[in-house]
Design an enzyme around this catalytic site. Structure first.
Site, short mmCIF file in Angstrom:
data_model
loop_
_atom_site.label_atom_id
_atom_site.label_comp_id
_atom_site.label_asym_id
_atom_site.label_seq_id
_atom_site.Cartn_x
_atom_site.Cartn_y
_atom_site.Cartn_z
N GLU A 296 0.78 -1.23 0.00
CA GLU A 296 0.00 0.00 0.00
C GLU A 296 0.82 1.29 0.00
O GLU A 296 0.34 2.31 -0.45
CB GLU A 296 -0.94 0.00 1.21
CG GLU A 296 -2.02 -1.05 1.17
CD GLU A 296 -2.99 -0.84 0.02
OE1 GLU A 296 -3.53 0.27 -0.11
OE2 GLU A 296 -3.15 -1.78 -0.78
N SER A 597 -47.90 -35.59 30.38
CA SER A 597 -47.58 -36.32 31.61
C SER A 597 -46.18 -36.06 32.13
O SER A 597 -45.88 -36.41 33.28
CB SER A 597 -47.75 -37.83 31.36
OG SER A 597 -49.11 -38.14 31.18
#
Length: 965
Positions: A296, A597
């Protein structure tokens, strides 16, 4: 994807391929696709020109050529020297303007600047304009300010030259204060094109007044221009000295929050608009920094933050119609990404960007700037910063990157995502260009001396493929629902608010931008085992290949701590959570399922707590209670024990009628209270459905008004998570720990890079004895008989369990099926139901009803066997029968008449098989003269468990009350 990943976004890196930059520069990768949408105010300095002077491009006939600063203008052809001889300092001859063209070179005249007085002044050297051939304009000396050139107009400072050039062109210098040509010359008074023509004549009396008026106007304009120039200089100076620059230690960069499982390594989810984790320079290898500089900004360690040569080159390229370039250094790129007011694309931004870059370079070291640049820059795939990029591309931290991997990431920066003109440099998308850019980076490192030729990698490293969840973070996964509970716990600790508190950020925003590291209670091995067992669409799961409407949900809780060890409520945390609570479009809380149940575990505990023994007897005969539309039944079965069923047998065989009578006797509020104590926090009514917070409402206010006696066998919905928490309390001998998901919450200290614990957060165990230990143990003793009866015995260990099934709206088809159970290590609740409202019933691919004893029991067993591997096995307690054994409403049946003619009280007769006087009482069963009594033990206490019939002797049949389970 969020806007940060969009190449057209000002937050993103919309790179323009084919940039013509210095080979030592990486080029500006941040401009919008299709070019920079701006004009050009850059000044270019051509070869051999003096900085600050402008070059003039000539214009066609009829146009204006303006020169904004001092410039010597030699003629093309015969020179027109100023009065007194050759061109000296102060002369500004204007070149030929043939056919309306004025060619004005920029190079300075020998001897310095040419001075052009705005108006005639006493004593000044007059430079007359000699008559020239058609198409030649000659202008006297002129110099004001610096040169600014625009096509077709050459203005010098603030003083325009008013003479007309042959061919209709006009050479204007600055404003409108004219320098009149010599009388009689072209453009002069009385000349061919000067004043006095068009009928006025050389002696026009108004000419002097008009000239004075123009002079006053030109002076005003010139004064205003000077004011504007000075004001601009002041603004730039003020901006420079007033601009404060800070690094991200003071800038609240959006940081992603990572939620981990309890090992601190396995991620549950990454949250945020930006997947970013801050790292210090010490965590970034030097070769990675050098790779980024090579890619860069190769002059990064030499320039002062702004590369002026690069700016000039980029400006010339932009002005000449080449590719748009920004000549951005790493320092400028950092400034642009770190400061919100530098996100736009304008010249004001470029000026401030350069100022900030220069000041950053003055105030901070190159390492500091590089550190923060690598924490803000975008690497594609949703990864912001070098740490997130390293994890995304290589599944390792930045500190572990090798030179080859570092060069891959450095190469990506130029263009991490595809644009309309280039595919970008993600190797998974564009491998050829990515490898080419990789070689460019490595070659640059060698050229700069950062890497020797021998050290230069030659093999391109393996890169992770792009995930379907391309941004690398979120909650769209089977573990994603865990994040919703993390958010709730953060709200409970006061970090954030989901209720809109004015002084608190929202919990969603805090998780997205706060940058937390959160370790949860989820066990990676158990979570994997649960998902593999429960996820319907997964090959090999219990429900794989079954109808697509079937859905499973399951939760595991550690009894001794309340930690949620595994959680599956669906395939996405952004969708419906089948194991927990949800908020629908109307704002209502939904999510519970009728437990059937399986809820009897709390009813049984409430009964034992009320001093009712599991040996008590209850009537199981179906009947229709007053006010009920239908009978209370035992799921269509007839209980063999009829009116004399023990509570223990009724639990194991899952008879409903005895539990209705039991709940009526102790009160439904006692059942609700027991469930609340164990950990059930919310229960819904059925018609209409409405949630009630059991932790806030008093049980006696809720029942029987909202929850009638059918609560005893599970009509009213609860969540899978709550059920698992309640079971964990029973497994822990009645000691309650609130189910929770978070172990620790940390936030990074940007000054040190270390993670500090957030105060007043994290796991806080507060166990409470909410159920008497003997009650919980007696429940466990009964429940340990159930897994085996349903084919769900665990491998090599005892476990307690309970099935449950609930029908759909009174139809004979089932809609909800459960298997819940535990050992001292883990408590797990499993639910199977339908996710399709249009197909609410649950049947398998063969059309058979699904009940708690089949698919839920299979899922529970498979998961528990995997989850408990390596954990200690425990013996569970046995039934003691504590409490009142006469508490039930059962009716003992009359004793059956003896088959051997002996009265029940005649023990001797029973033992000897009767007498012949009664006829063949024993018959071939061994009675009568066949005797057989001598083959029997004489002590009835030592008799083995009685068997019906026998091979002689007529043994007394067992009493009907004896449990045979």
């Amino acid at each position: 994807m969020n806007s940060y990943g969009d190449p057209s976004s000002p937050h993103g890196r919309a790179q323009i391929p084919g940039q013509n930059g210095d080979p030592g520069q990486g080029g500006d990768a941040y401009h919008r696709q299709g070019g920079d949408a701006r004009g050009s105010t850059w000044s270019a300095t051509p070869e051999g020109a003096t900085p600050g002077r402008a070059q003039v491009t000539p214009r066609a006939a009829g146009g204006r050529a303006s020169v904004g600063g001092s410039a010597a203008v030699p003629p093309q052809g015969a020179a027109v020297p100023p009065r007194g001889g050759s061109a000296a300092a102060g002369s500004a001859p204007v070149g030929r303007a043939g056919a309306g063209r004025a060619s004005v070179p920029v190079s300075p005249a020998p001897g310095g600047r040419a001075s052009v007085p705005v108006s005639p002044a006493p004593g000044r050297a007059s430079v007359p304009v000699s008559p020239a051939p058609a198409g030649r304009a000659v202008v006297g000396a002129a110099s004001v300010g610096s040169a600014s050139v625009s096509a077709g107009r050459a203005s010098v400072g603030a003083a325009p030259v008013g003479g007309r050039a042959a061919g209709g062109g006009r050479a204007a210098v600055g404003g409108r204060a004219s320098v009149s040509p010599a009388a009689g010359g072209p453009g002069g008074p009385g000349g061919p094109t000067g004043p006095g023509r068009a009928g006025r004549g050389a002696g026009d009396p108004g000419a002097t007044a008009r000239a004075k008026k123009r002079k006053r106007m030109n002076l005003l304009i010139a004064s205003f221009a000077v004011f504007i120039m000075l004001a601009g200089i002041g603004v730039v100076g003020f901006t420079y000295y007033s601009t404060n620059v800070v690094l991200p230690k003071e800038i609240p960069l959006p940081l992603s929050t990572t939620v981990y499982m309890k090992d601190g390594k396995t991620p549950v989810a990454r949250l945020g608009n930006e997947n970013r984790t801050f790292v210090t320079i010490n965590d970034i290898p030097e070769h990675v920094r050098h790779a980024v500089a090579a890619a860069e900004d190769r002059n990064f360690y030499r320039h002062s933050g702004v590369d002026y040569k690069g700016i000039a080159r980029a400006a010339w390229n932009n002005l000449s119609g080449g590719d748009k370039q920004g000549a951005s250094t790493i320092t400028q790129q950092y400034a642009r990404n770190a400061y919100e007011n530098l996100k736009d694309d304008s010249y004001a931004r470029k000026v401030k960007e350069a100022i900030l870059a220069s000041k950053l370079n003055d105030q901070f070291t190159k390492d500091q700037i590089m550190e923060n640049y690598l924490n803000v820059i975008y690497f594609g795939r949703g990864a912001y910063g070098i740490e997130a990029a390293a994890q995304t591309y290589f599944k390792r931290s930045a500190s572990k990157l090798n030179p080859a991997q570092g060069a891959v990431l450095a190469a990506v920066i130029k263009q991490p995502v595809a644009s309309n003109t280039h595919k970008g440099y993600d190797p998974a998308v564009n491998l050829a260009d990515a490898q080419g850019r990789w070689n460019y980076v490595l070659d640059g490192m060698v050229a700069e001396g950062w890497l020797s030729a021998a050290e230069r990698p030659t093999e391109y490293p393996k890169v992770e493929p792009v995930k379907k969840d391309g941004n690398g973070f979120g909650v769209k996964s089977p573990s994603g629902n865990v994040v919703n509970y993390v958010r709730q716990e953060m709200e409970q600790w006061g970090i954030c608010s989901d209720s809109g508190a004015a002084d608190k950020p929202t919990c969603v925003d805090e998780l997205r931008e706060g940058g937390y590291r959160i370790k949860t209670t989820i066990d990676p091995k158990m979570q994997r085992a649960l998902i593999e067992s429960a996820q319907p669409g997964r090959k090999g799961s219990v429900l794989h290949g079954q109808p697509k409407n079937l859905m499973a949900a399951a939760v595991s809780v550690e009894p001794k701590t309340g930690r949620v060890l595994a959680y599956y409520g669906g395939d996405s945390g952004a969708d419906f959570d089948y194991a927990g609570k949800n908020t629908n479009a109307n704002g209502d809380i939904v999510g519970g399922h009728p437990p059937g149940s399986s809820f009897k575990v709390y009813t049984l505990a409430a009964a034992i707590n009320a001093n009712i023994s599991v040996k008590s007897h209850w009537d199981s005969t179906p009947f229709k209670p007053e006010g009920f539309k239908d009978k209370v039944q035992n799921a269509g079965r007839n209980a063999a024990c009829a009116k004399w069923c023990t509570l223990q047998e009724s639990t194991v065989k899952s008879y409903n009628v005895p539990f209705f009578h039991l709940t009526e006797q102790i009160g439904p509020d006692k059942v609700i209270d027991m469930a609340r104590r164990a950990g059930v926090s919310t229960m819904w009514t059925v018609d209409p459905p409405k949630p009630y917070d059991l932790t806030e409402e008093k049980p006696d206010k809720l029942a029987p008004k909202y929850f009638d006696r059918v609560v005893g066998y599970g009509q009213y919905p609860i969540t899978v998570l709550d059920h698992a928490n309640g079971l964990a309390t029973l497994a822990n001998d009645g000691r309650y720990n609130k189910a929770h998901f978070v172990l620790t919450v940390e936030k990074q200290n940007k000054a040190t890079g270390k993670w500090d614990k957030v105060p007043n957060t994290g796991e806080k165990l507060r166990p409470a004895q909410v159920i008497r230990p003997e009650v919980a143990k007696e429940v466990t003793a009964v429940l340990k008989e159930i897994p085996g009866a349903n084919g769900a015995n665990l491998d090599g260990r005892q476990a307690a369990g309970k099935t449950g099934t609930w029908e759909y709206n009174g139809t004979p088809r089932n809609a909800h099926a459960w298997m819940v159970g535990y050992d001292p290590n883990v408590a797990t609740a499993v639910w199977v139901g339908s996710r399709d409202p249009k197909k609410p019933t649950i049947v398998d691919k063969n059309g058979n009803d699904i009940g708690g004893g089949n698919y839920p029991a299979r899922l529970w067993k498979r998961y528990m066997d995997d989850a408990l591997k390596g954990k200690d096995a425990h013996n569970l307690p046995d039934v003691t029968g504590i409490g009142d054994q006469d508490a039930g409403n059962g009716e003992e049946p009359a004793p059956e008449p003896p088959q051997n003619g002996c009265a029940p009280q005649d023990l001797l007769c029973q033992l000897t098989g009767g007498n012949n006087g009664g006829g063949n009482n024993g018959g071939n069963n061994g009675g009568g003269n066949n005797g057989g009594g001598n083959d029997r033990p004489t002590d009835p206490i030592e008799l083995p468990d009685p068997r019906p019939g026998g091979d002689g002797g007529g043994i007394l049949p067992p009493p009907p009350s004896r449990s045979r389970n």
